[in-house]
Design a protein around this motif. Sequence first.
Motif, PDB file in Angstrom:
ATOM      1  N   ASP A 187       0.631  -1.119  -0.073  1.00 49.73           N
ATOM      2  CA  ASP A 187      -0.063   0.079   0.022  1.00 49.73           C
ATOM      3  C   ASP A 187       1.042   1.212   0.052  1.00 49.73           C
ATOM      4  O   ASP A 187       0.509   2.169   0.470  1.00 49.73           O
ATOM      5  CB  ASP A 187      -0.885   0.069   1.135  1.00 49.73           C
ATOM      6  N   HIS A 188       1.910   1.233  -0.622  1.00 48.61           N
ATOM      7  CA  HIS A 188       2.830   2.347  -0.885  1.00 48.61           C
ATOM      8  C   HIS A 188       1.985   3.533  -1.665  1.00 48.61           C
ATOM      9  O   HIS A 188       1.352   3.311  -2.328  1.00 48.61           O
ATOM     10  CB  HIS A 188       3.914   2.235  -1.572  1.00 48.61           C
ATOM     11  N   GLU A 189       2.297   4.604  -1.043  1.00 46.62           N
ATOM     12  CA  GLU A 189       1.585   5.818  -1.657  1.00 46.62           C
ATOM     13  C   GLU A 189       2.554   6.283  -2.941  1.00 46.62           C
ATOM     14  O   GLU A 189       3.535   6.769  -2.988  1.00 46.62           O
ATOM     15  CB  GLU A 189       1.617   6.974  -0.920  1.00 46.62           C
ATOM     16  N   LEU A 190       2.211   5.850  -4.067  1.00 50.19           N
ATOM     17  CA  LEU A 190       2.809   6.040  -5.304  1.00 50.19           C
ATOM     18  C   LEU A 190       2.085   7.544  -6.097  1.00 50.19           C
ATOM     19  O   LEU A 190       0.954   7.654  -5.846  1.00 50.19           O
ATOM     20  CB  LEU A 190       2.606   4.716  -6.253  1.00 50.19           C
ATOM     21  N   HIS A 191       3.124   8.097  -6.878  1.00 50.77           N
ATOM     22  CA  HIS A 191       2.581   9.090  -7.572  1.00 50.77           C
ATOM     23  C   HIS A 191       1.350   8.755  -8.591  1.00 50.77           C
ATOM     24  O   HIS A 191       1.227   7.558  -8.783  1.00 50.77           O
ATOM     25  CB  HIS A 191       3.791   9.868  -8.634  1.00 50.77           C
ATOM     26  N   LYS A 192       0.724   9.696  -8.785  1.00 56.88           N
ATOM     27  CA  LYS A 192      -0.825   9.538  -9.447  1.00 56.88           C
ATOM     28  C   LYS A 192      -0.216   9.012 -11.243  1.00 56.88           C
ATOM     29  O   LYS A 192       0.758   9.602 -11.536  1.00 56.88           O
ATOM     30  CB  LYS A 192      -1.586  10.854  -9.554  1.00 56.88           C
ATOM     31  N   MET A 193      -1.222   8.218 -11.621  1.00 55.77           N
ATOM     32  CA  MET A 193      -0.903   7.929 -13.077  1.00 55.77           C
ATOM     33  C   MET A 193      -1.013   9.136 -13.889  1.00 55.77           C
ATOM     34  O   MET A 193      -1.856   9.938 -13.867  1.00 55.77           O
ATOM     35  CB  MET A 193      -1.920   6.726 -13.560  1.00 55.77           C
ATOM     36  N   SER A 194      -0.145   9.076 -15.014  1.00 55.31           N
ATOM     37  CA  SER A 194      -0.359  10.021 -15.956  1.00 55.31           C
ATOM     38  C   SER A 194      -1.483   9.522 -16.909  1.00 55.31           C
ATOM     39  O   SER A 194      -1.950   8.355 -17.061  1.00 55.31           O
ATOM     40  CB  SER A 194       0.941  10.112 -16.782  1.00 55.31           C
ATOM     41  N   GLU A 195      -1.773  10.576 -17.703  1.00 57.96           N
ATOM     42  CA  GLU A 195      -2.809  10.246 -18.787  1.00 57.96           C
ATOM     43  C   GLU A 195      -2.491   9.123 -19.787  1.00 57.96           C
ATOM     44  O   GLU A 195      -3.170   8.034 -20.076  1.00 57.96           O
ATOM     45  CB  GLU A 195      -3.450  11.448 -19.390  1.00 57.96           C
ATOM     46  N   ASP A 196      -1.158   9.293 -20.113  1.00 58.48           N
ATOM     47  CA  ASP A 196      -0.431   8.207 -21.065  1.00 58.48           C
ATOM     48  C   ASP A 196      -0.415   6.697 -20.281  1.00 58.48           C
ATOM     49  O   ASP A 196      -0.864   5.895 -21.102  1.00 58.48           O
ATOM     50  CB  ASP A 196       1.006   8.872 -21.516  1.00 58.48           C
ATOM     51  N   GLU A 197      -0.277   6.710 -19.213  1.00 62.61           N
ATOM     52  CA  GLU A 197      -0.210   5.440 -18.180  1.00 62.61           C
ATOM     53  C   GLU A 197      -1.682   4.960 -18.538  1.00 62.61           C
ATOM     54  O   GLU A 197      -1.761   3.642 -18.582  1.00 62.61           O
ATOM     55  CB  GLU A 197       0.450   5.744 -17.072  1.00 62.61           C
ATOM     56  N   GLU A 198      -2.501   5.787 -18.074  1.00 65.41           N
ATOM     57  CA  GLU A 198      -3.786   5.367 -18.049  1.00 65.41           C
ATOM     58  C   GLU A 198      -4.327   4.878 -19.238  1.00 65.41           C
ATOM     59  O   GLU A 198      -4.900   3.811 -19.454  1.00 65.41           O
ATOM     60  CB  GLU A 198      -4.925   6.469 -17.661  1.00 65.41           C
ATOM     61  N   ASP A 199      -4.172   5.574 -20.521  1.00 66.55           N
ATOM     62  CA  ASP A 199      -4.187   5.180 -21.701  1.00 66.55           C
ATOM     63  C   ASP A 199      -3.846   3.829 -22.278  1.00 66.55           C
ATOM     64  O   ASP A 199      -4.530   2.948 -22.609  1.00 66.55           O
ATOM     65  CB  ASP A 199      -3.941   6.219 -22.856  1.00 66.55           C
ATOM     66  N   MET A 200      -2.573   3.593 -21.901  1.00 62.48           N
ATOM     67  CA  MET A 200      -2.002   2.617 -22.214  1.00 62.48           C
ATOM     68  C   MET A 200      -2.525   1.040 -21.645  1.00 62.48           C
ATOM     69  O   MET A 200      -2.787   0.185 -22.102  1.00 62.48           O
ATOM     70  CB  MET A 200      -0.400   2.423 -21.972  1.00 62.48           C
ATOM     71  N   LEU A 201      -2.681   1.360 -20.274  1.00 63.16           N
ATOM     72  CA  LEU A 201      -3.251   0.443 -19.439  1.00 63.16           C
ATOM     73  C   LEU A 201      -4.801  -0.059 -19.683  1.00 63.16           C
ATOM     74  O   LEU A 201      -5.114  -1.197 -19.643  1.00 63.16           O
ATOM     75  CB  LEU A 201      -3.288   0.739 -17.906  1.00 63.16           C
ATOM     76  N   ASP A 202      -5.609   1.201 -20.594  1.00 64.40           N
ATOM     77  CA  ASP A 202      -6.863   0.905 -21.061  1.00 64.40           C
ATOM     78  C   ASP A 202      -6.659  -0.263 -22.079  1.00 64.40           C
ATOM     79  O   ASP A 202      -7.757  -0.872 -22.618  1.00 64.40           O
ATOM     80  CB  ASP A 202      -7.562   1.981 -21.406  1.00 64.40           C
ATOM     81  N   GLN A 203      -5.631  -0.346 -22.579  1.00 63.00           N
ATOM     82  CA  GLN A 203      -5.509  -1.264 -24.052  1.00 63.00           C
ATOM     83  C   GLN A 203      -4.807  -2.657 -23.560  1.00 63.00           C
ATOM     84  O   GLN A 203      -4.538  -3.323 -24.387  1.00 63.00           O
ATOM     85  CB  GLN A 203      -4.659  -0.401 -25.019  1.00 63.00           C
ATOM     86  N   ALA A 204      -4.305  -2.593 -22.266  1.00 61.39           N
ATOM     87  CA  ALA A 204      -3.524  -3.791 -21.838  1.00 61.39           C
ATOM     88  C   ALA A 204      -4.366  -5.069 -21.566  1.00 61.39           C
ATOM     89  O   ALA A 204      -5.486  -4.772 -21.218  1.00 61.39           O
ATOM     90  CB  ALA A 204      -2.635  -3.540 -20.689  1.00 61.39           C
ATOM     91  N   PHE A 205      -3.876  -6.363 -21.568  1.00 58.47           N
ATOM     92  CA  PHE A 205      -4.311  -7.421 -21.058  1.00 58.47           C
ATOM     93  C   PHE A 205      -4.492  -7.611 -19.527  1.00 58.47           C
ATOM     94  O   PHE A 205      -3.346  -6.988 -19.046  1.00 58.47           O
ATOM     95  CB  PHE A 205      -4.046  -8.666 -21.971  1.00 58.47           C
ATOM     96  N   PHE A 206      -4.982  -8.378 -18.903  1.00 55.85           N
ATOM     97  CA  PHE A 206      -4.729  -8.549 -17.504  1.00 55.85           C
ATOM     98  C   PHE A 206      -4.979  -7.452 -16.554  1.00 55.85           C
ATOM     99  O   PHE A 206      -4.307  -7.641 -15.581  1.00 55.85           O
ATOM    100  CB  PHE A 206      -3.841  -9.529 -17.091  1.00 55.85           C
TER     101      PHE A 206
END
Length: 107
Positions: free
Chosen positions: A57-76
């Motif tokens: 449960d580490h506090e990590l920096h917020k996801m960038s829009e690019d990261e969110e977009d890529m994960l939207d297209q990823a599997f699993f």
Amino acid sequence: MIKITVIDRADQEHVLEAPTDMNMNLMELCKAYELPVKGTCGGMALCSTCHCYVLTDHELHKMSEDEEDMLDQAFFVEDNSRLGCQLKLVDEMDGLKVKLAPEDEEV
């Protein structure tokens, strides 16, 4: 130096020592330890070959829009999915534990 635990796709745990003064990210750290992370795009958040699951449960920096977009297209993708290339190694990540996501061919 911090310690990060990476669980590979064979469920083996690897405790990695990571410098926080070299501007490295988690993908680069995994590659340095020769773990099976491709990082095909070189860390630009343009592929998902460094996809992992954050297990602590580490506090990590917020996801960038690019990261969110890529994960939207990823599997699993899960709620705790992140791209390793977008996780810059910082002191606050000491003790972080992640698991490598399955590759597309592993279905």
